[in-house]
Design a protein around this motif. Sequence first.
Motif, PDB file in Angstrom:
ATOM      1  N   UNK A  68      57.161 100.166  12.097  1.00 47.59           N
ATOM      2  CA  UNK A  68      58.289 100.459  12.988  1.00 47.59           C
ATOM      3  C   UNK A  68      59.518 100.784  12.159  1.00 47.59           C
ATOM      4  N   UNK A  69      60.507 101.391  12.811  1.00 48.71           N
ATOM      5  CA  UNK A  69      61.815 101.635  12.211  1.00 48.71           C
ATOM      6  C   UNK A  69      62.847 100.855  13.016  1.00 48.71           C
ATOM      7  N   UNK A  70      63.779 100.215  12.327  1.00 48.04           N
ATOM      8  CA  UNK A  70      64.846  99.463  12.970  1.00 48.04           C
ATOM      9  C   UNK A  70      66.165 100.173  12.703  1.00 48.04           C
ATOM     10  N   UNK A  71      66.930 100.458  13.773  1.00 46.56           N
ATOM     11  CA  UNK A  71      68.155 101.232  13.649  1.00 46.56           C
ATOM     12  C   UNK A  71      69.323 100.506  14.291  1.00 46.56           C
ATOM     13  N   UNK A  72      70.361 100.321  13.518  1.00 48.95           N
ATOM     14  CA  UNK A  72      71.590  99.704  14.017  1.00 48.95           C
ATOM     15  C   UNK A  72      72.173 100.553  15.146  1.00 48.95           C
ATOM     16  N   UNK A  73      72.624  99.895  16.226  1.00 46.25           N
ATOM     17  CA  UNK A  73      73.208 100.609  17.353  1.00 46.25           C
ATOM     18  C   UNK A  73      74.731 100.555  17.273  1.00 46.25           C
ATOM     19  N   UNK A 104      71.711 100.768   7.319  1.00 37.78           N
ATOM     20  CA  UNK A 104      71.527 100.202   8.655  1.00 37.78           C
ATOM     21  C   UNK A 104      70.320 100.778   9.379  1.00 37.78           C
ATOM     22  N   UNK A 105      69.478 101.499   8.661  1.00 37.01           N
ATOM     23  CA  UNK A 105      68.186 101.961   9.174  1.00 37.01           C
ATOM     24  C   UNK A 105      67.124 101.492   8.178  1.00 37.01           C
ATOM     25  N   UNK A 106      66.163 100.688   8.665  1.00 38.55           N
ATOM     26  CA  UNK A 106      65.156 100.114   7.778  1.00 38.55           C
ATOM     27  C   UNK A 106      63.768 100.254   8.405  1.00 38.55           C
ATOM     28  N   UNK A 165      64.326  91.977   8.832  1.00 40.46           N
ATOM     29  CA  UNK A 165      65.224  93.114   8.674  1.00 40.46           C
ATOM     30  C   UNK A 165      66.310  93.131   9.750  1.00 40.46           C
ATOM     31  N   UNK A 166      66.017  92.583  10.920  1.00 39.11           N
ATOM     32  CA  UNK A 166      67.043  92.492  11.970  1.00 39.11           C
ATOM     33  C   UNK A 166      68.250  91.725  11.433  1.00 39.11           C
ATOM     34  N   UNK A 167      67.997  90.603  10.780  1.00 36.80           N
ATOM     35  CA  UNK A 167      69.083  89.788  10.236  1.00 36.80           C
ATOM     36  C   UNK A 167      69.844  90.520   9.132  1.00 36.80           C
ATOM     37  N   UNK A 168      69.178  91.408   8.416  1.00 35.40           N
ATOM     38  CA  UNK A 168      69.853  92.185   7.366  1.00 35.40           C
ATOM     39  C   UNK A 168      70.728  93.285   7.966  1.00 35.40           C
TER      40      UNK A 168
END
Length: 402
Positions: free
Chosen positions: A42-47, A58-60, A71-74
Amino acid sequence: MRFYEYESKALFARHGLPLGKSGVATSPDEARSIAAGIGGPVVLKSQVLSGGRMKAGAVQFADTPDEAAALFDEIMPIVVNGQRARSVLVESKSPIAQEYYVGVTWDGRRKLPVLIFSDMGGIDIEQVAEEHPDHVSKTHFSTLLPTTPRLAKEGISATGVSGGDLNQLTPIVSKLIDLFLAYDLTLAEINPLVRLDDGRFVVLDGHVDMEAEARDSHKALLDELGIRPDETRQARPPTDFEVRGAQVDASDHRGVAGNVVEFDGNLGLVIGAGGGSLTLFDAVRKHGGKPANYCEIGGNPSVKKACELTKLVLSKPGVEKIAVMMNVVSNTRVDMVARGVIKGCIELGRDPADTIAIFRIPGSWEEEGFKILTRHNVEFCDRSVSMYEAAGRAVSKMNRAS
């Protein structure tokens, strides 16, 4: 007003645009749960309401649900162009074969909407236009005549895309055009729109801006997306000052007295008349003044509304005086604005004569308004004095005071 990426994609989903599996997380546990439901990387993206997320870290990418939670906490503490994340979008990582850019916006010079398409997506479209202009097409269209998929096909094929890719891209781009027109948007953008290794097309990132004046027309949509009336949604989250400005405007349906933007100057502005507000703001700066805010007043606001806006502007730290100025209008009662502004000064314990640097609002009930201002020794001028000159008088008074 800007939409967060997850809100833009929710709007895209309403119109059948192809999207990957995703969910919005506000905690590590939610990020873990969403990633587990998606299955696979998955990719996690700051909103945030800003670009530059990738450069800011802010994209991991995560391969497992536990890694997604970590990674959410980062990501959450990362500040992107002065903005902190509201949440994190977790979505499936897609194997990309080709990236495209598609955007619909307004061309101010042509006074028409324009479709912009490129077969080089994933990077800034401005960079592509400068370095590879043959890979960018611009197709203008009318807001009066009905649009058809042919419009989208022309814009896509102008960059050399053909065959199966053209046939699959056309309905996606056509729907984006329809969405742009249906919701009074100023921008509807997908970057990138990708072709996957298996030949499917998916929207990886989206960006939507709506005309602020269209909020009432699309209240049902905004309510569904959870966008509150007091959210100004500009290029950054609203300050407390700006939120209170929206509350002042929403407190009474009569006229406009709000739409405030905070700056760090010492001259408060109570200004109006659409484009005239921008003209007056620029005139103050041209004369060397330091605006404490931008705002709009007009459409015959009530005395209470004008009073509350005045009190809001004067309560801002550092504001020494206010300038009350407007273009020539016919429906705004000068006496009501004068009463409201003076009432706001008095309720804060301030002398209107010392607080109001200039009052220039031509309109109906002008003579009554001028009588009120005269009783309180407030300097005013009529329409024979230009907006530029009135702004100059206000700045000059500020300089004399300092």
